[in-house]
Structure formats: structure tokens, C-alpha cells
Design an enzyme around this catalytic site. Sequence first.
Site, short mmCIF file in Angstrom:
data_model
loop_
_atom_site.label_atom_id
_atom_site.label_comp_id
_atom_site.label_asym_id
_atom_site.label_seq_id
_atom_site.Cartn_x
_atom_site.Cartn_y
_atom_site.Cartn_z
N ASP A 1 -86.33 56.91 -11.77
CA ASP A 1 -87.38 55.91 -11.62
C ASP A 1 -88.43 56.52 -10.68
O ASP A 1 -88.23 56.61 -9.47
CB ASP A 1 -86.76 54.63 -11.03
N LYS B 1 -99.30 52.19 -9.79
CA LYS B 1 -98.89 52.75 -8.50
C LYS B 1 -99.43 54.16 -8.31
O LYS B 1 -99.12 54.85 -7.34
CB LYS B 1 -97.37 52.74 -8.38
N1 PMP Z 1 -89.08 50.88 -9.28
C1 PMP Z 1 -89.61 51.04 -8.08
C2 PMP Z 1 -89.01 52.02 -7.12
C3 PMP Z 1 -90.72 50.28 -7.71
O1 PMP Z 1 -91.27 50.44 -6.52
C4 PMP Z 1 -91.27 49.37 -8.65
C5 PMP Z 1 -92.46 48.50 -8.29
N2 PMP Z 1 -92.39 47.91 -7.02
C6 PMP Z 1 -90.67 49.26 -9.89
C7 PMP Z 1 -89.58 50.03 -10.18
C8 PMP Z 1 -91.18 48.33 -10.94
O2 PMP Z 1 -92.44 48.74 -11.35
P1 PMP Z 1 -93.36 47.79 -12.25
O3 PMP Z 1 -93.34 46.45 -11.57
O4 PMP Z 1 -94.69 48.44 -12.20
O5 PMP Z 1 -92.77 47.76 -13.60
#
Ligand code: PMP
Length: 410
Positions: free
Chosen positions: A204, A230
Amino acid sequence: VKGFDVEKIREDFPILHQEVNGHPLVYLDNAATTQKPNAVIDAISDYYRGYNSNVHRGAHALSDKATAGFEGARDTLAAFINSPSREQVLWTRGTTEAINLVAFTWGKQNLEAGDRVLVSNLEHHSNIVPWQMVAQEKGASVVAIPVSDSGAIDLDAFKALLVSNEGPVKFVSVGHVSNALGTVNPVEEIVALSHEVGAKVLIDGAQSVGHWAVDVQALDCDFFAFSGHKMFGPTGIGVLWGKRDLLEAMPPYQGGGEMIETVSFEGTTYNALPYKYEAGTPDIAGAIGLAAAVDYLNSFDREAAVAHENDLLQYAWQKAEGFAGLTRVGTAPKVAGVFSFLLNGAHPSDVGMLIDQQGVAVRTGHHCAQPLMARLGIPGTVRASFSFYNNRNDVDRLFEALEKAKTFLV
Ligand code: PMP
């Protein structure tokens, strides 16, 4: 940091130049989402103003232009993560959808009763819950890799889990960087160890791609997931990268237009990669905007940007040492971009509210990592997270705001 002009960079981000609650904004919530440079905002706007059309269907010029932009964006993203081919870059809505895609295709096809899926105790809920859902369906189980009090993955415990006789480990899904604590996980080692027992690995990358250049071939992971928002791109778009043989063998995720080769009531055949996994009209503007973010990142020295971020983190930690009543949370040997802490036993949300009133934006709470908070025995943290457009003034403002907040909290 030499070769990195943060004040010039800040000019590229219009949102940073405003007052919030009567104070110049200090944006330290980059782990939740990053701000967008003009280059990204303009790319999205240019698309809608100049060549909005559906892709791949075109019998007309605008559609050809939209398709070229959309597929060109895939090339840009493939190069960005060093994918061996463009077809291995699948558009998703973000990290969450990318992980769900793998869980509900690879997982459904390959998990059997008694199998184990390992995720770390640091994971974001989006890297836990999809695995629980598919495991429940299959009679498999999701087991947490323990973490130390400092927030580091316990590699010895991980090795023991891989060879435990309580069930074969078929899949390992771990974050590259923890969103709650900033821990940088030893993913290369995790991949190598997992492959030794024949398990596939997903990384991830939601919290790593915004900081440094990722090379999926060097990582040797089987899947890599990340979100555009992000890494200075728009929301609603992200990427799942996978090894070709796995993507070829997995069943489709959703059915619909674009993902088919032929449809009939006698039987439907599926499209080739990457379209097999891209049912429906995609987020065309999102892909184009994300490629603009990559082009923007490639326009300056990313190593200098990382060095600058690390400098900010060191500066914050140094200030934290002299700040009575502040306890850092997350002190693993390698941390990226995140300064998580508690103040005087005060509830994190009270701290967040008091510093927001002074124009300082942070995130408070469990950061979608409840199992981690339970492991550490705390309800949550205050999290200041940095990007390359932050400067030392932002850190100074954070601590001034905390100083003032403290007078209300004790
Ligand atoms: N994994 C991690 C480590 C994250 O920081 C996040 C977002 N905070 C996610 C997954 C999920 O990402 P998204 O909400 O953009 O799908």
C-alpha cells in the site's frame, strides 16, 4: 536544503496563500491529502474547457484528443513507478479501490479455507477490512503482524508467522509508510521473505509515492496501490499496479462497458489488460490531472525535496524535545513525513480544535488505524504531516499554537 527553493515551490500552490480563522494558513495535513499545484488545476480545467469527450469510442476529434490524454497519462504513470509495461497500470478510484480489487479478484480466486492473509498491526483500515471480507467468505483468516512500542514491524514475529503451522500464508499486504506514525516499513525484506514461502505481496503505497520515487521492479512486489490525491493529483483517481501474469490470470473486478471483448447471451469474453479491470467510463480528467502532477514532480530534484522534508521533521522533533508535556508517538528507526504526538494527556481533538483556531491544520484521532491505536493503548494522536512545500515557519507556527493551546488545556 541546497538546490531546493521552498519559497518558489510555494508559489505553485494557490491554496497555501490564504488566511484561516484570521491567521495565515499552515497546512500540516498532507497525509490526509496533499494540495494541488497550478499545473494540476490547469490540466483539469483545460480538459473540461477544451476537449472533454468520452474515451476509446471516438469517431471524432475531441474524443481522439481525450483518449490521447488519458492513455498518455497511463504512460506517464507507468514511467513514474518504473512499470515494465503500460498495460500493468490500472486506473482505480484510489488506494482503497485498488486493494479491494485485489482482495475480490485474486483473493476470491486463490484463497481457501484455512489460508492466512498477513497484514501489519500498522495498517490503514482500507488494508484490513477488504481482506477480512474476502477471508470471511472463504473461511480464511487475517492475522496481524505485530509491531513494537515504537511502531516498527517486528520482523522476527513476521518470519515466525510465515512458517507457522497454523495455516499457509497465501498473501501479505503491508503499507510502505504508516499514515498514522510515518513508520517506513522494510518492504523489500518483507517481499523477499514472503516470496520464500510462496505468498504474494501487495504494498500500500498511499503514503510513499508523495515523498519519494518508487520503483515497482526494484521492490519486486506483486501489487502496488496508491492514490492520486496524496501525491498532488486530484481525488477520485489512483493506480493499481500488478505483475502481468497475475493480472492476466485474475478474474475481472466489475462488469460493464470497456472491460469486454464480445458480449452475447451465450457468453461474454473479456478485454485485454488493462481494460479488463476498467469497467465503465473512467475518471478521464483525474488521470490527466494525475499525469500533470507527475510531470510537476519530475520538474524538480525530488531527492532535494525529500531532504527538505526530513529537515522539517528533524526540526519538529528537536522542538518537541524542549516542549514540556509533549510525547511523540511513533519513534521507529525510519519515519517519513509524519510527526504524531500527544499533549499533556489532553484529548487529541481538543488540541486540534485549539490550533485550528490559530490557522494550523492537522489531523487528530485514530487516523483510520484503530488496531494500531488499540495496540499502543491510546485513543488517537495529533498528527502533523509534512510535504515539500512546508517550511520551517510552518513548524514554528505549529509550536506557537501548541504553546497557546496548552494554556487552555492545563
Ligand atoms: N492506505 C494508507 C496508508 C492511507 O494513508 C490511505 C489514506 N489515508 C489509504 C490507504 C486510503 O486511501 P484512499 O482513501 O485514497 O483510497
